[in-house]
Scaffold this motif. Structure first.
Motif, PDB file in Angstrom:
ATOM      1  N   GLU A 160      37.425  -1.659 -13.217  1.00 45.69           N
ATOM      2  CA  GLU A 160      38.749  -1.466 -12.631  1.00 45.69           C
ATOM      3  C   GLU A 160      39.837  -1.723 -13.674  1.00 45.69           C
ATOM      4  O   GLU A 160      40.833  -0.990 -13.754  1.00 45.69           O
ATOM      5  N   ALA A 161      39.634  -2.770 -14.484  1.00 40.50           N
ATOM      6  CA  ALA A 161      40.604  -3.073 -15.542  1.00 40.50           C
ATOM      7  C   ALA A 161      40.649  -1.952 -16.567  1.00 40.50           C
ATOM      8  O   ALA A 161      41.726  -1.558 -17.042  1.00 40.50           O
ATOM      9  N   ARG A 162      39.494  -1.421 -16.896  1.00 40.69           N
ATOM     10  CA  ARG A 162      39.426  -0.327 -17.873  1.00 40.69           C
ATOM     11  C   ARG A 162      40.156   0.906 -17.345  1.00 40.69           C
ATOM     12  O   ARG A 162      40.908   1.560 -18.078  1.00 40.69           O
ATOM     13  N   ALA A 163      39.960   1.223 -16.072  1.00 34.51           N
ATOM     14  CA  ALA A 163      40.619   2.393 -15.483  1.00 34.51           C
ATOM     15  C   ALA A 163      42.132   2.194 -15.402  1.00 34.51           C
ATOM     16  O   ALA A 163      42.913   3.118 -15.678  1.00 34.51           O
ATOM     17  N   GLN A 164      42.561   0.980 -15.027  1.00 27.22           N
ATOM     18  CA  GLN A 164      43.994   0.694 -14.935  1.00 27.22           C
ATOM     19  C   GLN A 164      44.668   0.830 -16.301  1.00 27.22           C
ATOM     20  O   GLN A 164      45.762   1.401 -16.423  1.00 27.22           O
ATOM     21  N   LEU A 165      44.022   0.329 -17.343  1.00 25.42           N
ATOM     22  CA  LEU A 165      44.596   0.415 -18.686  1.00 25.42           C
ATOM     23  C   LEU A 165      44.672   1.862 -19.148  1.00 25.42           C
ATOM     24  O   LEU A 165      45.668   2.279 -19.762  1.00 25.42           O
ATOM     25  N   ALA A 166      43.645   2.642 -18.852  1.00 22.79           N
ATOM     26  CA  ALA A 166      43.641   4.041 -19.266  1.00 22.79           C
ATOM     27  C   ALA A 166      44.694   4.852 -18.510  1.00 22.79           C
ATOM     28  O   ALA A 166      45.357   5.722 -19.095  1.00 22.79           O
ATOM     29  N   ASP A 167      44.890   4.549 -17.232  1.00 27.89           N
ATOM     30  CA  ASP A 167      45.817   5.334 -16.411  1.00 27.89           C
ATOM     31  C   ASP A 167      47.281   5.019 -16.693  1.00 27.89           C
ATOM     32  O   ASP A 167      48.112   5.929 -16.795  1.00 27.89           O
ATOM     33  N   SER A 168      47.608   3.739 -16.792  1.00 29.03           N
ATOM     34  CA  SER A 168      49.016   3.356 -16.888  1.00 29.03           C
ATOM     35  C   SER A 168      49.412   2.780 -18.238  1.00 29.03           C
ATOM     36  O   SER A 168      50.599   2.582 -18.502  1.00 29.03           O
ATOM     37  N   GLY A 169      48.429   2.480 -19.092  1.00 28.03           N
ATOM     38  CA  GLY A 169      48.736   1.874 -20.384  1.00 28.03           C
ATOM     39  C   GLY A 169      48.912   0.375 -20.311  1.00 28.03           C
ATOM     40  O   GLY A 169      49.093  -0.284 -21.338  1.00 28.03           O
ATOM     41  N   THR A 170      48.859  -0.193 -19.108  1.00 28.58           N
ATOM     42  CA  THR A 170      49.043  -1.639 -18.938  1.00 28.58           C
ATOM     43  C   THR A 170      48.059  -2.165 -17.907  1.00 28.58           C
ATOM     44  O   THR A 170      47.843  -1.539 -16.869  1.00 28.58           O
ATOM     45  N   VAL A 171      47.476  -3.330 -18.191  1.00 24.14           N
ATOM     46  CA  VAL A 171      46.696  -4.041 -17.186  1.00 24.14           C
ATOM     47  C   VAL A 171      47.020  -5.520 -17.321  1.00 24.14           C
ATOM     48  O   VAL A 171      47.201  -6.039 -18.421  1.00 24.14           O
ATOM     49  N   ILE A 172      47.149  -6.190 -16.176  1.00 27.35           N
ATOM     50  CA  ILE A 172      47.420  -7.624 -16.140  1.00 27.35           C
ATOM     51  C   ILE A 172      46.164  -8.307 -15.615  1.00 27.35           C
ATOM     52  O   ILE A 172      45.743  -8.060 -14.481  1.00 27.35           O
ATOM     53  N   LEU A 173      45.555  -9.146 -16.443  1.00 28.43           N
ATOM     54  CA  LEU A 173      44.297  -9.795 -16.092  1.00 28.43           C
ATOM     55  C   LEU A 173      44.562 -11.169 -15.488  1.00 28.43           C
ATOM     56  O   LEU A 173      45.311 -11.979 -16.040  1.00 28.43           O
ATOM     57  N   ASP A 174      43.937 -11.420 -14.368  1.00 30.58           N
ATOM     58  CA  ASP A 174      44.002 -12.715 -13.703  1.00 30.58           C
ATOM     59  C   ASP A 174      42.582 -13.264 -13.648  1.00 30.58           C
ATOM     60  O   ASP A 174      41.608 -12.512 -13.729  1.00 30.58           O
ATOM     61  N   GLY A 175      42.471 -14.569 -13.490  1.00 27.92           N
ATOM     62  CA  GLY A 175      41.145 -15.162 -13.398  1.00 27.92           C
ATOM     63  C   GLY A 175      41.179 -16.633 -13.736  1.00 27.92           C
ATOM     64  O   GLY A 175      42.166 -17.155 -14.258  1.00 27.92           O
TER      65      GLY A 175
END
Length: 660
Positions: free
Chosen positions: A58-73
């Motif tokens: 999901e993180a990989r797809a978000q980064l590819a689609d929008s150029g940004t991903v915010i990781l929580d954990g």
């Protein structure tokens, strides 16, 4: 142990005058790409060893689609490793990886468009940020994301655990869960070359270790201990014995080290114990000489009055549970006992610490064929590691200063470079080390060869992850150096690799005090071939209006403040490049020179005459044919005439360009 491949060479030593940095020639000709290659290898290794946590896709797809991903954990779930792997997957030749650290000296603000270059991979790690810092970063994120999108770059943000995320950013958030610990452990074993059939069956020691929900870092460290136990084990030992040995080393080493030190009271034996722990794996000759040096430094007599009265080294080593291998290498019998001994002496005999730093500086200079690079680097790694483990990054900085000043040498300067590199790689103390480097470069009166050490660290190490900070620190070194242009050359080479950094530096110079030092830097970094370079299908830097403003302002200062002999050769370079260009860029270079000269109100006529004289000289010295060079001189003369109002400004579509 990791090695960067950075080295230095011998030379004479110079000392500073008030306010200036004098850089000698000790740190010449390092293998500049070595650390960059090392950093890239580390990323590839990380990508191989990472066990993808749930929702990584999901993180990989978000980064590819929008150029940004915010990781929580949760802390220890592998967010940092996952972030770096995600960015590495988007690595392209047109961009570079850099970590954003807003608020640090030399960092642009997150909303500054100059922060992002085309195709960059950006990491904003706010996992340790407090509420105010996290809120400030969130306020800047929309502007940063807009620039990231425009530059076709990629941004990964690691948010603080349990932090509150703005509703407008929620769609970028991906919660990474902790991957299975056993999978992480086995992946590391596989990386270490342990055959799968040796670890696929359940083991009680491993199960007990992983039950505690260890952070990914601790699992990796335990797997490395198992690997080392396998290498040091007896024939016939199996996976269970290796894991038990690793468990004992991890949990009992400190207690056993304390018991041994308490048992051994002789200063000579304690010195030997320290030497073995700091030089673990070194040749026996090196350990013996280092022990004698430590005793001498502490003002203690060696054992006995005559060598014939000394106990032999084998007997003395046996007393401290160490042995000499057939190849001469000295090691403790117990796994990882060297780190336990180091920690004991460092923690419980703090008065020894400054002496151990001085001693390490003398050991790296030993003239012995067995004192090879891996031995020197290992010693420096261990000394630096103890300073950092105990939270004394400031004392590590003092040690680097001591190694770089006074009567120094190539090995001692290599040690200083390696110590700073170790500090910059430490997640807990890297920020303090970067700040210390800034204070040295910008504000401190540097002595000896410390400036050379800083040039190498900034150019070869800091630039790989924090290029903006490297640029600022090299700039300060370059404007203060005397008697050499080593820092200026390193600064130039840094901007040749990044159009974004080149743009940032030109802007900084255009807003500087136009001192002779700053103008000297400008003349070198305003290389016309670099300014007119069009990588791929992109435009040239000189075509950007912001760059044109910076170039015009700086050239105006050069023509006004410097005597002609100091700038005429660079003007000829611009004229040669203009003559060689068959498109509009050649004319644009001429326009910038003429525009800068036109601002020289009282000296305008003289300056135009000097530029024309440069053009005539360029005709004789340029690589182009005489006709092309003469045409360029004619175009320049016409532009000068237009600027003076004595010739009509005839519009043209000629590839020679028009006035901007």
């Amino acid at each position: 142990m990791n090695h960067t491949g950075t080295w230095v060479r011998d030379s004479g030593i110079t000392v500073t005058g008030p306010g200036d940095v004098y850089i000698g020639a000790v740190l010449q000709d390092s293998d500049k790409p070595a650390f960059r290659r090392f950093a890239e290898d580390q990323l590839r290794r990380l990508r191989y060893v990472l066990v993808a946590p749930p929702c990584m896709g999901e993180a990989r797809a978000q980064l590819a689609d929008s150029g940004t991903v915010i990781l929580d954990g949760a802390p220890g779930s592998g967010r940092s490793a996952a972030a770096r792997v995600l960015l590495h997957e988007h690595h392209r030749d047109s961009g570079a990886f850099h970590e954003l650290v807003p608020g640090e000296e030399g960092e642009l603000s997150l909303h500054d468009p100059a922060l992002v270059g085309s195709g960059d991979q950006l990491l904003l790690d706010l996992s340790a940020a407090d509420d105010s810092r996290w809120a400030a970063a969130q306020a800047d994120l929309p502007a940063l994301r807009k620039t990231v999108h425009e530059q076709r770059a990629h941004l990964v943000v690691i948010m603080p655990p349990y932090g509150v995320l703005d509703p407008d950013l929620q769609y970028c958030r991906v919660m990474l869960e902790r991957p299975p610990g056993i999978g992480v452990f086995r992946r590391h074993l596989r990386l270490h070359g342990v055959p799968p059939e040796q670890y696929v069956r359940p083991d009680g020691t491993v199960t007990a270790f992983l039950t505690a929900k260890r952070p990914m870092r601790e699992i990796a460290e335990f797997a490395d201990l198992v690997r080392r136990a396998r290498e040091a084990g007896q024939p016939g030992d199996g996976f269970g014995q290796w894991c038990e040995a690793a468990w004992r080393a991890r949990n009992d080493g400190r207690r056993e080290a304390a018991a041994l030190v308490s048992k051994i009271r002789e200063a000579s034996q304690r010195a030997l114990l320290i030497a073995v722990s700091m030089l673990h794996g070194a040749h026996a000759d090196v350990v013996h000489r280092a022990t004698q040096q430590l005793l001498s430094l502490l003002g203690l007599p060696p054992e006995g009055d005559s060598p014939l009265q000394h106990r032999d080294l084998a007997e003395r080593l046996l007393e401290i549970s160490a042995t000499v291998a057939p190849n001469g290498q000295v090691r403790f019998e117990k796994l990882d006992f060297d780190s336990a001994v180091r920690a004991h002496f460092w923690d419980h005999m703090p008065d020894l610490r400054p002496h151990l730093g001085t001693w390490a500086g003398s050991v790296v200079e030993l003239n012995d064929p067995h004192v090879v690079t891996v031995v020197r680097d290992g010693l420096v790694e261990r000394v630096a590691g103890e300073y950092l483990r105990t939270g004394r990054a400031d004392r590590l900085g003092n040690l680097v200063e001591a190694w770089s000043t006074g009567v120094t040498s190539r090995p001692r300067l290599e040690a200083a470079v390696h110590a700073l590199t170790r500090g910059l790689a430490d997640p807990a103390h890297a920020r303090n080390i970067r700040e210390q480097i800034y204070q040295w470069c910008a504000k401190r009166r540097l002595k000896g060869e410390l400036a050379q050490v800083l040039v190498r660290v900034c150019a070869d190490v800091l630039a790989t992850s924090h290029p903006d900070q490297a640029l600022v620190r090299l700039y300060h070194l370059a404007r203060r150096e005397r008697g050499t242009t080593r820092a200026r050359q390193a600064l130039y080479e840094l901007v040749t690799r990044s159009r974004r950094l080149h743009r940032v530096l030109l802007n900084r110079l255009a807003h500087s005090d136009f001192s002779p030092a700053n103008l000297g830097i400008f003349l070198q970094v305003s290389d016309p071939e670099l300014l007119t370079l069009r990588p791929g299908n992109s435009h040239a830097l000189v075509e950007e209006q912001s760059a044109q403003r910076s170039l015009t302002a700086c050239w105006h200062a050069v023509l006004t403040e410097l005597p002609p002999p100091q700038w005429q050769s660079e003007a000829r370079r611009w004229l040669h490049c203009a003559a060689a260009d068959t498109g509009p860029l050649g004319g644009l270079l001429l326009d910038l020179l003429v525009g800068a000269a036109q601002r020289c109100t009282e000296k305008r006529g003289t300056t135009f005459a000097l530029l024309y004289a440069c053009a005539r000289d360029a005709e004789r010295t340029g690589p182009e044919d005489a006709a092309r060079a003469a045409e360029t001189t004619g175009v320049l003369l016409h532009k000068i005439s237009v600027a003076q109002g004595i010739a009509p400004a005839t519009p043209t579509t000629s590839p020679r360009g028009t006035r901007p």
